[in-house]
Enzyme design. Structure first.
Site, PDB file in Angstrom:
ATOM      1  N   HIS A 110      39.188  33.799  37.515  1.00 33.76           N
ATOM      2  CA  HIS A 110      38.148  33.177  38.539  1.00 33.76           C
ATOM      3  C   HIS A 110      37.831  34.082  39.617  1.00 33.76           C
ATOM      4  CE1 HIS A 110      41.754  31.870  40.044  1.00 33.76           C
ATOM      5  NE2 HIS A 110      41.220  31.633  41.126  1.00 33.76           N
ATOM      6  N   ASP A 112      37.288  33.686  43.685  1.00 31.70           N
ATOM      7  CA  ASP A 112      37.251  32.524  44.262  1.00 31.70           C
ATOM      8  C   ASP A 112      35.787  31.884  44.954  1.00 31.70           C
ATOM      9  OD1 ASP A 112      40.220  32.063  44.261  1.00 31.70           O
ATOM     10  OD2 ASP A 112      40.336  33.586  46.167  1.00 31.70           O
ATOM     11  N   HIS A 266      40.708  37.234  39.348  1.00 29.53           N
ATOM     12  CA  HIS A 266      42.058  36.971  39.226  1.00 29.53           C
ATOM     13  C   HIS A 266      42.477  36.033  38.411  1.00 29.53           C
ATOM     14  CE1 HIS A 266      40.832  34.927  42.967  1.00 29.53           C
ATOM     15  NE2 HIS A 266      41.862  34.350  42.647  1.00 29.53           N
ATOM     16  N   ARG A 280      47.634  30.956  51.184  1.00 27.02           N
ATOM     17  CA  ARG A 280      46.176  31.778  50.756  1.00 27.02           C
ATOM     18  C   ARG A 280      45.344  31.568  51.993  1.00 27.02           C
ATOM     19  NH1 ARG A 280      42.044  30.848  45.956  1.00 27.02           N
ATOM     20  NH2 ARG A 280      40.813  29.342  47.182  1.00 27.02           N
TER      21      ARG A 280
HETATM   22  C1  SIN Z   1      44.566  32.075  43.627  1.00 26.63           C
HETATM   23  O1  SIN Z   1      43.887  31.555  42.475  1.00 26.63           O
HETATM   24  O2  SIN Z   1      43.972  32.377  44.564  1.00 26.63           O
HETATM   25  C2  SIN Z   1      45.733  31.894  43.306  1.00 26.63           C
HETATM   26  C3  SIN Z   1      46.450  32.912  42.414  1.00 26.63           C
HETATM   27  C4  SIN Z   1      48.037  32.711  42.238  1.00 26.63           C
HETATM   28  O3  SIN Z   1      48.396  31.368  42.323  1.00 26.63           O
HETATM   29  O4  SIN Z   1      48.605  33.649  41.655  1.00 26.63           O
END
Ligand code: SIN
Length: 289
Positions: A110, A112, A266, A280
């Site tokens: 995805h 974000d 990612h 995050r």
């Molecule tokens: C995310 O999707 O922002 C987190 C990625 C992760 O947990 O490695």
């Protein structure tokens, strides 16, 4: 453009080590807790759009310092997902899984928050608790994914728009697992109607074309029959599965990853059994594109 073209020697405030030939770099010699110098900040912004994801090892950030680091790149008070927040910090999300059993993480590709009309331009993720093994994160370059399509298909998909929504992701189940889940889900749906984005977007800084569909949030190509849309989206999503467009990070405690959310996708790897906690901060601008 690839890293082979990148002018690595033109970075004066740090050294940069390409992570993979086509995406990612490790930055050496920067303390993100104290990155005040405007020349340094400008070079970090340039490196982010050039390499698309940057890794910094052995950082030590308080929540305030992580927010300050995010401000090098954008405004941390823009669009947020539905993750729980660090106490006292409405802009710092906790990506947290407990111990015991294989863990449920964001293990679908995805970009974000593309279910928002104005998605974040980037994200800074800080590793606080890292499992002994596993729980890596992968990034994939949307520019390389686009460039690896044949010219005829590039030309066709550039004419298209697609619908993005949080509905196909894990969020509805996460809402419904909570005590008043149906109400939370209804509220999220009312506040976040599906949006349309072009299937190919132009990066406002680099001018490069980006394949801008992702399996977590892109539900349909506008104007195509359901079956046509499903087939085409499956093909486009598979571009991100190519190892040559990817970088895979093995986390260590105190590693920081910062990515250009316009140009990449990612996903985490759900292969670990211990606790994992990442902080995050998404950041944005008035208009991402
Ligand atoms: C995310 O999707 O922002 C987190 C990625 C992760 O947990 O490695």
């Amino acid at each position: 453009m690839s890293h082979v073209d990148a002018k690595l020697t033109s970075y004066k405030n740090f050294t940069i080590e390409p992570f993979n030939p086509l995406i990612g770099a490790t930055v050496h010699g920067v303390d993100l807790a104290d990155a005040q110098d405007e020349n340094l900040r400008a070079e970090l912004r340039r490196a982010l759009v050039e390499f698309q994801v940057l890794f910094f090892r052995a950082q030590s950030l308080t929540p305030e310092q992580q927010l300050a680091a995010a401000r090098i790149f954008g405004d941390p008070d823009k669009a947020k997902a539905f993750f729980p927040k660090v106490e006292g910090h409405t802009s710092i999300e906790k990506i947290e899984t407990g111990g015991g059993g294989y863990q449920n993480v964001a293990d679908q590709w995805h970009t974000d928050i593309t279910w928002s009309a104005n998605p974040p331009t980037g994200t800074i993720l800080y590793g606080r608790t890292i499992p002994a093994s596993g729980g890596d994160t992968l990034w994939a370059s949307g520019t390389r994914a686009y460039e690896l399509l044949s010219p005829a298909l590039q030309a066709y998909v550039e004419t298209l728009e697609a619908v993005h929504s949080f509905e196909p992701s894990g969020w509805p189940d996460a809402f419904l697992a909570q005590p008043n889940g149906a109400a939370i889900y209804a509220q999220a749906r009312a506040a976040n109607q599906p949006v349309l984005h072009p299937v190919v977007r132009i990066h406002p800084v680099t001018g490069r074309k980006i394949l801008y569909v992702n399996p977590d949030f892109t539900t349909k190509i506008k104007g195509l029959a359901r079956k046509e849309s499903d087939f085409l989206l499956t093909l486009l999503f598979s571009q991100f599965e190519k190892p040559e467009v990817q970088a895979r990070l093995r986390w260590e405690q105190n590693t920081v990853a910062i990515w250009d959310n316009r140009a990449t996708q990612h996903r985490a790897v759900a292969d670990f059994t211990g606790a994992r906690l990442l902080h995050r901060v998404t950041f944005g601008e008035e208009r991402a594109f």
